[in-house]
Every structure is written in structure tokens, then in C-alpha cells.
Design an enzyme around this catalytic site. Structure first.
Site, PDB file in Angstrom:
ATOM      1  N   SER A  42      30.134  39.444  36.850  1.00  0.00           N
ATOM      2  CA  SER A  42      28.805  40.019  37.091  1.00  0.00           C
ATOM      3  C   SER A  42      28.019  39.933  35.787  1.00  0.00           C
ATOM      4  O   SER A  42      27.696  40.929  35.158  1.00  0.00           O
ATOM      5  CB  SER A  42      28.916  41.457  37.603  1.00  0.00           C
ATOM      6  OG  SER A  42      29.507  42.300  36.638  1.00  0.00           O
ATOM      7  N   HIS A 149      33.850  41.943  41.661  1.00  0.00           N
ATOM      8  CA  HIS A 149      35.259  41.841  41.258  1.00  0.00           C
ATOM      9  C   HIS A 149      36.218  41.908  42.442  1.00  0.00           C
ATOM     10  O   HIS A 149      37.417  41.709  42.286  1.00  0.00           O
ATOM     11  CB  HIS A 149      35.611  42.943  40.246  1.00  0.00           C
ATOM     12  CG  HIS A 149      34.831  42.834  38.974  1.00  0.00           C
ATOM     13  ND1 HIS A 149      34.763  43.831  38.045  1.00  0.00           N
ATOM     14  CD2 HIS A 149      34.071  41.824  38.474  1.00  0.00           C
ATOM     15  CE1 HIS A 149      34.000  43.448  37.032  1.00  0.00           C
ATOM     16  NE2 HIS A 149      33.563  42.240  37.282  1.00  0.00           N
ATOM     17  N   GLU A 158      32.769  49.679  39.799  1.00  0.00           N
ATOM     18  CA  GLU A 158      33.917  50.308  39.127  1.00  0.00           C
ATOM     19  C   GLU A 158      33.836  51.830  39.176  1.00  0.00           C
ATOM     20  O   GLU A 158      32.810  52.410  38.848  1.00  0.00           O
ATOM     21  CB  GLU A 158      33.964  49.884  37.641  1.00  0.00           C
ATOM     22  CG  GLU A 158      34.132  48.392  37.445  1.00  0.00           C
ATOM     23  CD  GLU A 158      33.869  47.921  36.012  1.00  0.00           C
ATOM     24  OE1 GLU A 158      34.082  48.714  35.065  1.00  0.00           O
ATOM     25  OE2 GLU A 158      33.426  46.778  35.852  1.00  0.00           O
ATOM     26  N   GLU A 199      40.052  43.281  37.607  1.00  0.00           N
ATOM     27  CA  GLU A 199      40.464  44.054  36.427  1.00  0.00           C
ATOM     28  C   GLU A 199      41.690  44.914  36.701  1.00  0.00           C
ATOM     29  O   GLU A 199      42.020  45.800  35.914  1.00  0.00           O
ATOM     30  CB  GLU A 199      39.295  44.922  35.930  1.00  0.00           C
ATOM     31  CG  GLU A 199      38.127  44.077  35.429  1.00  0.00           C
ATOM     32  CD  GLU A 199      36.977  44.903  34.880  1.00  0.00           C
ATOM     33  OE1 GLU A 199      37.063  46.151  34.888  1.00  0.00           O
ATOM     34  OE2 GLU A 199      35.988  44.288  34.444  1.00  0.00           O
ATOM     35  N   ASP A 235      30.699  52.215  36.886  1.00  0.00           N
ATOM     36  CA  ASP A 235      29.831  51.076  36.592  1.00  0.00           C
ATOM     37  C   ASP A 235      29.296  50.605  37.929  1.00  0.00           C
ATOM     38  O   ASP A 235      30.030  50.016  38.728  1.00  0.00           O
ATOM     39  CB  ASP A 235      30.597  49.947  35.882  1.00  0.00           C
ATOM     40  CG  ASP A 235      29.690  48.761  35.553  1.00  0.00           C
ATOM     41  OD1 ASP A 235      28.487  48.823  35.870  1.00  0.00           O
ATOM     42  OD2 ASP A 235      30.191  47.773  34.973  1.00  0.00           O
ATOM     43  N   GLU A 278      27.188  53.518  34.207  1.00  0.00           N
ATOM     44  CA  GLU A 278      26.750  52.236  33.643  1.00  0.00           C
ATOM     45  C   GLU A 278      25.950  51.446  34.679  1.00  0.00           C
ATOM     46  O   GLU A 278      26.292  51.447  35.858  1.00  0.00           O
ATOM     47  CB  GLU A 278      27.995  51.450  33.204  1.00  0.00           C
ATOM     48  CG  GLU A 278      27.733  50.074  32.621  1.00  0.00           C
ATOM     49  CD  GLU A 278      29.053  49.392  32.246  1.00  0.00           C
ATOM     50  OE1 GLU A 278      29.990  50.083  31.793  1.00  0.00           O
ATOM     51  OE2 GLU A 278      29.149  48.163  32.429  1.00  0.00           O
ATOM     52  N   ASP A 305      24.451  47.738  30.402  1.00  0.00           N
ATOM     53  CA  ASP A 305      25.287  46.554  30.178  1.00  0.00           C
ATOM     54  C   ASP A 305      24.425  45.303  30.400  1.00  0.00           C
ATOM     55  O   ASP A 305      23.925  44.712  29.433  1.00  0.00           O
ATOM     56  CB  ASP A 305      26.494  46.608  31.128  1.00  0.00           C
ATOM     57  CG  ASP A 305      27.327  45.333  31.151  1.00  0.00           C
ATOM     58  OD1 ASP A 305      27.139  44.466  30.299  1.00  0.00           O
ATOM     59  OD2 ASP A 305      28.198  45.195  32.048  1.00  0.00           O
ATOM     60  N   LYS A 330      29.719  43.871  24.310  1.00  0.00           N
ATOM     61  CA  LYS A 330      30.637  42.782  24.648  1.00  0.00           C
ATOM     62  C   LYS A 330      30.313  41.616  23.721  1.00  0.00           C
ATOM     63  O   LYS A 330      29.253  40.989  23.864  1.00  0.00           O
ATOM     64  CB  LYS A 330      30.410  42.344  26.094  1.00  0.00           C
ATOM     65  CG  LYS A 330      30.757  43.379  27.162  1.00  0.00           C
ATOM     66  CD  LYS A 330      30.189  42.944  28.517  1.00  0.00           C
ATOM     67  CE  LYS A 330      30.815  43.680  29.688  1.00  0.00           C
ATOM     68  NZ  LYS A 330      30.089  43.421  30.953  1.00  0.00           N
ATOM     69  N   HIS A 358      35.711  45.128  27.419  1.00  0.00           N
ATOM     70  CA  HIS A 358      36.308  43.877  27.908  1.00  0.00           C
ATOM     71  C   HIS A 358      35.369  43.212  28.911  1.00  0.00           C
ATOM     72  O   HIS A 358      34.297  43.739  29.222  1.00  0.00           O
ATOM     73  CB  HIS A 358      37.670  44.170  28.573  1.00  0.00           C
ATOM     74  CG  HIS A 358      37.574  45.009  29.825  1.00  0.00           C
ATOM     75  ND1 HIS A 358      38.616  45.148  30.720  1.00  0.00           N
ATOM     76  CD2 HIS A 358      36.555  45.765  30.347  1.00  0.00           C
ATOM     77  CE1 HIS A 358      38.259  45.920  31.718  1.00  0.00           C
ATOM     78  NE2 HIS A 358      37.014  46.308  31.514  1.00  0.00           N
ATOM     79  N   LYS A 381      36.161  50.396  26.836  1.00  0.00           N
ATOM     80  CA  LYS A 381      36.343  50.082  28.252  1.00  0.00           C
ATOM     81  C   LYS A 381      37.225  48.844  28.343  1.00  0.00           C
ATOM     82  O   LYS A 381      36.795  47.738  28.000  1.00  0.00           O
ATOM     83  CB  LYS A 381      34.959  49.812  28.856  1.00  0.00           C
ATOM     84  CG  LYS A 381      34.902  49.761  30.353  1.00  0.00           C
ATOM     85  CD  LYS A 381      33.473  49.453  30.795  1.00  0.00           C
ATOM     86  CE  LYS A 381      33.368  49.277  32.278  1.00  0.00           C
ATOM     87  NZ  LYS A 381      32.295  48.321  32.621  1.00  0.00           N
TER      88      LYS A 381
HETATM   89  P1  PGA Z   1      31.934  41.385  34.075  1.00  0.00           P
HETATM   90  O1  PGA Z   1      32.046  42.884  34.537  1.00  0.00           O
HETATM   91  O2  PGA Z   1      32.838  41.169  32.930  1.00  0.00           O
HETATM   92  O3  PGA Z   1      32.320  40.643  35.323  1.00  0.00           O
HETATM   93  O4  PGA Z   1      30.488  41.156  33.695  1.00  0.00           O
HETATM   94  C1  PGA Z   1      32.274  43.931  33.668  1.00  0.00           C
HETATM   95  C2  PGA Z   1      31.103  44.863  33.645  1.00  0.00           C
HETATM   96  O5  PGA Z   1      30.137  44.692  34.415  1.00  0.00           O
HETATM   97  O6  PGA Z   1      31.113  45.787  32.847  1.00  0.00           O
HETATM   98 ZN    ZN Z   2      29.065  46.547  33.568  1.00  0.00          ZN
END
Ligand code: PGA
Ligand code: ZN
Length: 404
Positions: A42, A149, A158, A199, A235, A278, A305, A330, A358, A381
Site C-alpha cells: 500500500s 495485505h 492493520e 505481515e 493503520d 495511522e 504514513d 520508512k 517496516h 512498527k
Molecule cells: P506497506 O504497508 O508496507 O504495504 O506500505 C505498511 C503500512 O501501510 O504501514
Molecule cells: Zn501505513
């Protein structure tokens, strides 16, 4: 300090079985570092560009490696990253690929730490910020998920366990794993079929409301058992729910206008006492982030994010507009460790919480555990279970041991 002697790149498997870029860096004094790029599913529209692994490796060998080898000091991370950026020549790293760039940036940092004979977190902390031994990053554990996911599971991407009351890193990580296990039992008791998402979180064939009920119950049970406070986080990854043509967030059983989405999420924060939320809105929705932060920001963490993509310009705008009070960090969204540290610094200066994270596609690389400690980040995270997730959690446990 020691010059970069070699950077070697190869294709390796990530946790989805997709090819990703791994880099090995060597210094002239025999220091060695290895790192691999993660990958999102995503992903945000404003992230640095990931190229197919083979293309990124070829481009890095042509443009980036010759600029580093024999000319740049491995311990000067700013110079390493400046030369990676110069080799690419674009803001979004689309020439070399953010995946090759981030792997090289992290591998050289590790080689520099090895040359110095210190752990990576100390090298990064020394260069950027002092590590703290009296506080630790609280792991956010993904226990139930859907969205991109796991397509047939929940709309919300999430559901996270947040062990805010844990006395140390290890207790926190084990509490999250226990919540994950308890969720599995509760789903089985309710005869809700569930595989696992990218995940390692349960991906139950159920709706968000049932997932809230199950996760809240699991968190309460484990909190009782372990004797400290554990809360729930989310999330939403709402960019994936946003239908820009219709101007609504599309859930399996409902659609919500942006202002209804603000009300809905504020209601969830109250009903479930959420510690963390998130991406509750689309990646361009600075106004709704600001509206929600206004309402609930004093009692929960509102984290961007896809909104910020670890980018100081987008975070600057968020700070100006009061859009959120936390940023997800990230390294592969922006491409280099230096850019990543700049985003953390800007966040902290402005009272935003940095949350080191991650990606859904991961490897056994543990750089983010070191980054979380080096920056004194309140949250890491990294998932709850699964080898590529526990690699980070176990490294965090080791670091805590080492720092004690
Ligand atoms: P992604 O998802 O690594 O697939 O972008 C993780 C997130 O959205 O935090
Ligand atoms: Zn996210």
C-alpha cells in the site's frame, strides 16, 4: 576514517517471495555491512521510486558505485548519501531506484559501524542523536489485518497491539505475540476462518466491527495476564479505501464522506480507547488530518504514513496545518538514511512523534531496530510474529541487553 572499498549488489527474496535489492559494503579497513531494501504494497503516491530489482542493481552499478568507491569516507553518512543522490540526479531517485539507494546507504552505514567496532545504533546515534538507555521504542504489533495485505479480510489494514505499560522491550514484544496468539484462539472459538496476511497478522474473513471486538478482548486478556497496560492501535491505510471520483471512503458495508470519516474515526478513538491511528484519511487529505487531530490529538497519536512519506517537505506542510501529531518513518520511502534522519529531526523539533516502521515486504534486515534506538523513537512498527518481523524485535531485545 575509512574509504568505501566496494559495494556489491544482488537480487534476494523478500518475505512475499519478490525480488529485492541487497547490498554488501566493504571499507578499506576491512569493515563489512549488509542491508536489503524492503517493499510496500500500500505504497504512497509521493514515495521515492522503486525500480524492478534487476534494473535498480544495473543502474546502481553504472552510476552510484563508481562515485562511492575509493572517494567517500564510509563513516561520513552525509557524504555517502549526498553522493548517492548526486549519482541519481532526480528528487524521486527514479534513475537508480530508491531500493538500490536505500540498500547501499544502509549497508555503508553498517560497514562504517563495523570499521569503528561499534553497533549501528551507536554509529547513527553518534552521528545524529544520542541513544537513550532509560527509554525504549514500544513495538506496535500487527495482530489482525486486511486491506492490501489480505484482500478478503477487514477493510482496515492493520489492528495493532500497543503495550504502552510494558516495563521493557522483551516484555512488550512477548505481550504482542501473546495478543496475536489470543486473537487466533478467539477467532477459532467464533468459527471465523483466518489465514495470515503479508505481515503475519491474522486475516479473518470478517468485518471491522468483529475484528475490533476480538482484538479488544485479546488485548484485555493479555494485559490482565501480564499485569501491564496494552491498548489498541490502527493503520486504516485509507488511501486504499478512498474513491476520488465519488468523493467517499468505500467500506464493504458502508461509504463515508470525508467529514463522516472524521466523525467515524473520532468515534473509534473514544469507543476503543485507541492509542494510535495511522492514515485514517487519503494521502492528500491534510484538512481531515487536521480536523481529527484537533478533536482527538490530545489523547491519541495521529500518524501520517502515505500522507508524509518520510519527506520533510510534506511533513513541513503537516506541521504548518496541524495535520497529525506523528510521522511514520520508512527509509525506503525517501531513499537514504540522511534524508530519513532529517525527517525524524524535523518531527521532533515540532513535537511530532517519529514512528520507525517496516514495510509489508521485508527481509531479515534489522536496520530499523537500530534506527529506532538511535533516534530515541517512542514506537517501532515491526509486526508481531514471523521471521522477517521477529528479526527486528529480537535485534531490539539484543540492543536493549547491550545498552543495559
Ligand atoms: P506497506 O504497508 O508496507 O504495504 O506500505 C505498511 C503500512 O501501510 O504501514
Ligand atoms: Zn501505513
Amino acid at each position: 576514517m575509512s574509504l568505501v572499498r566496494a559495494v556489491e549488489l544482488r537480487r534476494v527474496l523478500d518475505s512475499r517471495g519478490a525480488p529485492t535489492v541487497e547490498a554488501d559494503a566493504l571499507t578499506e579497513d576491512g569493515g563489512f555491512g549488509r542491508a536489503a531494501a524492503p517493499a510496500g504494497a500500500s505504497t504512497g503516491a509521493h514515495e521515492a521510486v522503486e525500480l524492478p530489482a534487476g534494473e535498480a542493481i544495473a543502474a546502481a552499478r553504472d552510476h552510484a558505485v563508481p562515485r562511492l568507491v575509493g572517494t567517500v569516507h564510509a563513516g561520513d553518512q552525509r557524504a555517502v548519501d549526498a553522493s548517492l543522490r548526486a549519482a541519481d540526479g532526480t528528487d524521486d531517485l527514479s534513475t537508480v531506484g530508491a531500493n538500490a539507494v536505500v540498500a547501499a546507504s544502509m549497508a555503508v552505514a553498517k560497514a562504517a559501524a563495523d570499521t569503528l567496532g561499534i553497533p549501528l545504533y551507536q554509529h547513527l546515534g553518534g552521528a545524529f542523536r544520542g541513544p537513550s538507555s532509560d527509554s525504549f521504542p514500544v513495538p506496535l504489533g500487527n495482530v489482525v489485518g486486511g486491506g492490501e495485505h489480505a484482500r478478503d479480510a477487514t477493510d482496515i489494514q492493520e489492528f495493532l497491539a500497543v503495550p504502552v505499560g510494558a516495563p521493557n522491550v522483551a516484555e512488550a514484544a512477548f505481550a504482542n505475540a501473546a495478543v496475536h496468539a489470543r486473537v487466533g484462539e478467539l477467532l477459532e472459538e467464533r468459527s471465523i476462518p483466518a489465514g495470515k496476511g503479508d505481515e503475519g497478522a491474522w486475516a479473518p474473513l470478517t468485518d471491522d466491527e468483529t475484528a475490533f471486538e476480538v482484538v479488544s478482548r485479546a488485548v484485555a486478556d493479555v494485559a490482565d495476564d501480564h499485569g501491564f497496560e496494552i491498548r489498541v492501535g490502527l493503520d486504516v491505510a485509507a488511501t486504499e479505501l478512498w474513491d476520488s471520483d465519488a468523493g467517499v471512503y468505500r467500506y464493504s458495508d458502508a461509504e463515508r464522506t470525508p467529514s463522516e470519516q472524521v466523525d467515524y474515526v473520532a468515534g473509534l478513538v473514544d469507543t476503543y480507547d485507541l492509542a494510535y491511528v495511522e492514515d485514517p484519511f487519503d494521502e492528500e487529505a491534510f484538512d481531515e488530518f487536521a480536523a481529527l487531530t484537533d478533536r482527538v490529538g490530545s489523547r491519541t497519536t495521529v500518524c501520517g504514513d502515505d500522507l508524509f512519506v518520510t519527506n520533510v517537505e510534506r511533513l513541513d506542510r503537516g506541521v504548518e496545518e496541524g495535520a497529525g501529531n506523528a510521522i511514520l518513518v520508512k527509509p525506503n520511502q525517501i531513499g537514504t538514511l540522511s534524508d530519513t534522519l532529517d525527517a525524524v529531526e524535523l518531527a521532533v523539533e515540532n513535537g511530532f512523534t517519529p514512528v520507525i516502521s517496516h514495510r509489508s515486504g521485508e527481509t531479515e534486515d534489522t536496520t530499523i531496530a537500530h534506527l529506532a534506538v538511535a533516534t530515541d523513537a517512542p514506537f517501532l512498527k515491526a509486526g508481531a510474529v514471523g521471521g522477517e518481523r521477529t528479526a527486528k524485535l529480537n535485534e531490539l531485545i539484543r540492543i536493549a541487553d547491550d545498552a543495559a
